[in-house]
Motif scaffolding. Structure first.
Motif, PDB file in Angstrom:
ATOM      1  N   ASN A   1       0.870  -1.162   0.000  1.00  0.00           N
ATOM      2  CA  ASN A   1       0.000   0.000   0.000  1.00  0.00           C
ATOM      3  C   ASN A   1       0.916   1.223   0.000  1.00  0.00           C
ATOM      4  OD1 ASN A   1       0.745   0.616   2.739  1.00  0.00           O
ATOM      5  ND2 ASN A   1      -0.810  -0.819   3.468  1.00  0.00           N
ATOM      6  N   GLU A   2       0.387   2.396   0.238  1.00  0.00           N
ATOM      7  CA  GLU A   2       1.201   3.615   0.177  1.00  0.00           C
ATOM      8  C   GLU A   2       2.291   3.659   1.238  1.00  0.00           C
ATOM      9  OE1 GLU A   2      -1.308   7.029   0.246  1.00  0.00           O
ATOM     10  OE2 GLU A   2      -2.380   6.434  -1.564  1.00  0.00           O
ATOM     11  N   GLU A   3       2.101   2.958   2.334  1.00  0.00           N
ATOM     12  CA  GLU A   3       3.025   3.064   3.458  1.00  0.00           C
ATOM     13  C   GLU A   3       3.940   1.868   3.649  1.00  0.00           C
ATOM     14  OE1 GLU A   3       0.757   3.915   6.944  1.00  0.00           O
ATOM     15  OE2 GLU A   3      -0.222   5.636   6.028  1.00  0.00           O
ATOM     16  N   LEU A   4       3.508   0.673   3.253  1.00  0.00           N
ATOM     17  CA  LEU A   4       4.233  -0.540   3.619  1.00  0.00           C
ATOM     18  C   LEU A   4       4.216  -1.573   2.502  1.00  0.00           C
ATOM     19  CD1 LEU A   4       5.545  -1.810   6.234  1.00  0.00           C
ATOM     20  CD2 LEU A   4       3.336  -2.861   6.644  1.00  0.00           C
ATOM     21  N   LEU A   5       5.333  -2.227   2.321  1.00  0.00           N
ATOM     22  CA  LEU A   5       5.426  -3.366   1.414  1.00  0.00           C
ATOM     23  C   LEU A   5       5.778  -4.582   2.259  1.00  0.00           C
ATOM     24  CD1 LEU A   5       6.686  -3.667  -2.081  1.00  0.00           C
ATOM     25  CD2 LEU A   5       7.830  -5.112  -0.411  1.00  0.00           C
ATOM     26  N   THR A   6       4.992  -5.636   2.118  1.00  0.00           N
ATOM     27  CA  THR A   6       5.215  -6.871   2.866  1.00  0.00           C
ATOM     28  C   THR A   6       5.449  -8.001   1.880  1.00  0.00           C
ATOM     29  OG1 THR A   6       3.751  -6.107   4.625  1.00  0.00           O
ATOM     30  CG2 THR A   6       4.248  -8.460   4.578  1.00  0.00           C
ATOM     31  N   VAL A   7       6.525  -8.740   2.111  1.00  0.00           N
ATOM     32  CA  VAL A   7       6.873  -9.895   1.280  1.00  0.00           C
ATOM     33  C   VAL A   7       6.802 -11.125   2.168  1.00  0.00           C
ATOM     34  CG1 VAL A   7       8.645 -10.973  -0.164  1.00  0.00           C
ATOM     35  CG2 VAL A   7       8.479  -8.476  -0.059  1.00  0.00           C
ATOM     36  N   VAL A   8       6.023 -12.120   1.740  1.00  0.00           N
ATOM     37  CA  VAL A   8       5.934 -13.374   2.478  1.00  0.00           C
ATOM     38  C   VAL A   8       6.488 -14.471   1.578  1.00  0.00           C
ATOM     39  CG1 VAL A   8       4.431 -15.020   3.655  1.00  0.00           C
ATOM     40  CG2 VAL A   8       3.929 -12.561   3.771  1.00  0.00           C
ATOM     41  N   ILE A   9       7.553 -15.115   2.060  1.00  0.00           N
ATOM     42  CA  ILE A   9       8.223 -16.185   1.319  1.00  0.00           C
ATOM     43  C   ILE A   9       7.924 -17.487   2.049  1.00  0.00           C
ATOM     44  CG2 ILE A   9      10.451 -17.074   0.526  1.00  0.00           C
ATOM     45  CD1 ILE A   9      11.420 -14.075   0.722  1.00  0.00           C
TER      46      ILE A   9
ATOM     47  N   LEU B   1      18.582  -4.207   4.893  1.00  0.00           N
ATOM     48  CA  LEU B   1      17.779  -3.631   3.813  1.00  0.00           C
ATOM     49  C   LEU B   1      16.296  -3.511   4.147  1.00  0.00           C
ATOM     50  CD1 LEU B   1      19.443  -5.473   0.807  1.00  0.00           C
ATOM     51  CD2 LEU B   1      19.685  -3.054   1.407  1.00  0.00           C
ATOM     52  N   MET B   2      15.794  -4.383   4.999  1.00  0.00           N
ATOM     53  CA  MET B   2      14.369  -4.398   5.329  1.00  0.00           C
ATOM     54  C   MET B   2      14.157  -3.796   6.715  1.00  0.00           C
ATOM     55  SD  MET B   2      13.291  -5.671   2.500  1.00  0.00           S
ATOM     56  CE  MET B   2      11.557  -5.996   2.804  1.00  0.00           C
ATOM     57  N   ASP B   3      12.930  -3.374   6.992  1.00  0.00           N
ATOM     58  CA  ASP B   3      12.621  -2.813   8.308  1.00  0.00           C
ATOM     59  C   ASP B   3      12.328  -3.881   9.340  1.00  0.00           C
ATOM     60  OD1 ASP B   3      12.813   0.084   7.890  1.00  0.00           O
ATOM     61  OD2 ASP B   3      11.233  -0.271   6.424  1.00  0.00           O
ATOM     62  N   SER B   4      11.805  -5.022   8.888  1.00  0.00           N
ATOM     63  CA  SER B   4      11.623  -6.138   9.814  1.00  0.00           C
ATOM     64  C   SER B   4      11.719  -7.454   9.050  1.00  0.00           C
ATOM     65  CB  SER B   4      10.302  -6.053  10.575  1.00  0.00           C
ATOM     66  OG  SER B   4       9.212  -6.267   9.717  1.00  0.00           O
ATOM     67  N   VAL B   5      12.188  -8.464   9.761  1.00  0.00           N
ATOM     68  CA  VAL B   5      12.335  -9.824   9.229  1.00  0.00           C
ATOM     69  C   VAL B   5      11.797 -10.758  10.307  1.00  0.00           C
ATOM     70  CG1 VAL B   5      13.957 -11.564   8.389  1.00  0.00           C
ATOM     71  CG2 VAL B   5      14.420  -9.129   7.956  1.00  0.00           C
ATOM     72  N   ASP B   6      10.755 -11.516   9.965  1.00  0.00           N
ATOM     73  CA  ASP B   6      10.119 -12.409  10.929  1.00  0.00           C
ATOM     74  C   ASP B   6       9.970 -13.798  10.329  1.00  0.00           C
ATOM     75  OD1 ASP B   6       9.417 -10.429  13.070  1.00  0.00           O
ATOM     76  OD2 ASP B   6       8.317  -9.541  11.402  1.00  0.00           O
ATOM     77  N   TYR B   7      10.056 -14.805  11.180  1.00  0.00           N
ATOM     78  CA  TYR B   7       9.930 -16.197  10.742  1.00  0.00           C
ATOM     79  C   TYR B   7       8.889 -16.910  11.595  1.00  0.00           C
ATOM     80  CZ  TYR B   7      10.868 -21.174  10.258  1.00  0.00           C
ATOM     81  OH  TYR B   7      10.728 -22.528  10.048  1.00  0.00           O
ATOM     82  N   GLU B   8       8.112 -17.783  10.943  1.00  0.00           N
ATOM     83  CA  GLU B   8       7.189 -18.682  11.629  1.00  0.00           C
ATOM     84  C   GLU B   8       7.211 -20.021  10.897  1.00  0.00           C
ATOM     85  OE1 GLU B   8       3.278 -16.654  13.029  1.00  0.00           O
ATOM     86  OE2 GLU B   8       3.806 -15.792  11.078  1.00  0.00           O
ATOM     87  N   ARG B   9       6.918 -21.072  11.623  1.00  0.00           N
ATOM     88  CA  ARG B   9       6.695 -22.387  11.020  1.00  0.00           C
ATOM     89  C   ARG B   9       5.203 -22.640  11.166  1.00  0.00           C
ATOM     90  NH1 ARG B   9       9.322 -26.004   7.523  1.00  0.00           N
ATOM     91  NH2 ARG B   9       8.436 -28.053   7.889  1.00  0.00           N
TER      92      ARG B   9
ATOM     93  N   LEU C   1       8.644 -16.799   5.933  1.00  0.00           N
ATOM     94  CA  LEU C   1       9.535 -15.676   6.213  1.00  0.00           C
ATOM     95  C   LEU C   1       8.838 -14.408   5.729  1.00  0.00           C
ATOM     96  CD1 LEU C   1      12.399 -14.912   7.228  1.00  0.00           C
ATOM     97  CD2 LEU C   1      13.115 -14.969   4.821  1.00  0.00           C
ATOM     98  N   THR C   2       8.671 -13.448   6.635  1.00  0.00           N
ATOM     99  CA  THR C   2       7.982 -12.212   6.306  1.00  0.00           C
ATOM    100  C   THR C   2       8.958 -11.042   6.403  1.00  0.00           C
ATOM    101  OG1 THR C   2       5.910 -13.118   7.175  1.00  0.00           O
ATOM    102  CG2 THR C   2       6.021 -10.718   6.888  1.00  0.00           C
ATOM    103  N   LEU C   3       9.085 -10.327   5.292  1.00  0.00           N
ATOM    104  CA  LEU C   3       9.961  -9.162   5.208  1.00  0.00           C
ATOM    105  C   LEU C   3       9.078  -7.933   5.015  1.00  0.00           C
ATOM    106  CD1 LEU C   3      12.422 -10.555   2.498  1.00  0.00           C
ATOM    107  CD2 LEU C   3      12.533 -10.904   4.969  1.00  0.00           C
ATOM    108  N   THR C   4       9.332  -6.873   5.764  1.00  0.00           N
ATOM    109  CA  THR C   4       8.551  -5.654   5.579  1.00  0.00           C
ATOM    110  C   THR C   4       9.476  -4.469   5.347  1.00  0.00           C
ATOM    111  OG1 THR C   4       8.408  -5.262   7.965  1.00  0.00           O
ATOM    112  CG2 THR C   4       6.573  -6.416   6.942  1.00  0.00           C
ATOM    113  N   LYS C   5       8.977  -3.545   4.548  1.00  0.00           N
ATOM    114  CA  LYS C   5       9.708  -2.317   4.223  1.00  0.00           C
ATOM    115  C   LYS C   5       8.727  -1.152   4.308  1.00  0.00           C
ATOM    116  CE  LYS C   5      13.427  -0.368   2.294  1.00  0.00           C
ATOM    117  NZ  LYS C   5      14.713  -0.395   2.953  1.00  0.00           N
ATOM    118  N   LYS C   6       9.049  -0.171   5.139  1.00  0.00           N
ATOM    119  CA  LYS C   6       8.246   1.049   5.216  1.00  0.00           C
ATOM    120  C   LYS C   6       8.633   1.908   4.020  1.00  0.00           C
ATOM    121  CE  LYS C   6       8.138   0.840  10.212  1.00  0.00           C
ATOM    122  NZ  LYS C   6       8.748   1.367  11.439  1.00  0.00           N
ATOM    123  N   LEU C   7       7.638   2.318   3.256  1.00  0.00           N
ATOM    124  CA  LEU C   7       7.918   3.016   2.010  1.00  0.00           C
ATOM    125  C   LEU C   7       8.068   4.517   2.169  1.00  0.00           C
ATOM    126  CD1 LEU C   7       5.508   1.031  -0.315  1.00  0.00           C
ATOM    127  CD2 LEU C   7       7.973   0.698   0.012  1.00  0.00           C
ATOM    128  N   ASN C   8       7.269   5.147   3.004  1.00  0.00           N
ATOM    129  CA  ASN C   8       7.280   6.600   3.071  1.00  0.00           C
ATOM    130  C   ASN C   8       8.444   7.188   3.853  1.00  0.00           C
ATOM    131  OD1 ASN C   8       6.315   5.777   5.525  1.00  0.00           O
ATOM    132  ND2 ASN C   8       4.393   6.924   5.412  1.00  0.00           N
TER     133      ASN C   8
END
Length: 151
Positions: free
Chosen positions: A69-77, A114-122, A129-136
């Motif tokens: 969205n305008e504020e956040l990009l979330t990548v789930v691998i 490079l990312m603002d947060s890196v989180d892992y769950e099983r 693996l969830t990577l987030t980047k604040k865009l603004n």
């Protein structure tokens, strides 16, 4: 916007990943400086899955979902390979010389930088693996820290 791609655990699939990330970023108007960071971080994480999640000679998939969205990009691998939590790896001591440093760990260090947060769950037998980047907050000012100086 939400987009997804599923790749096999074959390194020859990496160019498809780069095209996918570029298309998502172009559609959402993300700054080129951030696009380069995203491409590097996502590729590093996905290549590690391709190389290590599945036993040698075994086929598997890696699914990449990007929600933005305008504020956040979330990548789930997501993959169904061997359980592995890269966030459990301790921070790399970048003050040591290359000869003194143990092998491994620089990839997750790079992703963390490079990312603002890196989180892992099983979840349900899958690595998520969830990577987030604040865009603004990352608009280029010319004063950004050069993460490559950390290596």
């Amino acid at each position: 916007m939400r987009r997804s791609i599923t790749l096999s655990n074959d390194i020859d699939e990496v160019p498809k990943l780069a095209v996918f990330v570029d298309e998502v970023c172009e559609e959402t108007g993300i700054d080129m400086h951030i696009v380069m960071q995203l491409n590097l971080a996502i590729e590093e994480a996905v290549v590690n899955v391709m190389n290590y999640a599945y036993p040698a000679g075994t086929s598997g998939n890696v699914c990449i979902d990007i929600d933005t969205n305008e504020e956040l990009l979330t990548v789930v691998i997501t993959d169904s390979g061997t359980p592995f939590d890269p966030t459990g790896k301790k921070e790399v001591d970048i003050t040591l010389s290359a000869e003194e440093r143990p092998i491994g760990g620089l990839g997750i260090h790079l992703v963390r930088q490079l990312m603002d947060s890196v989180d892992y769950e099983r979840i349900d037998g899958k690595n998520v693996l969830t990577l987030t980047k604040k865009l603004n907050q990352h608009q280029s000012t010319g004063d950004e820290k050069d993460i490559f100086n950390d290596f």
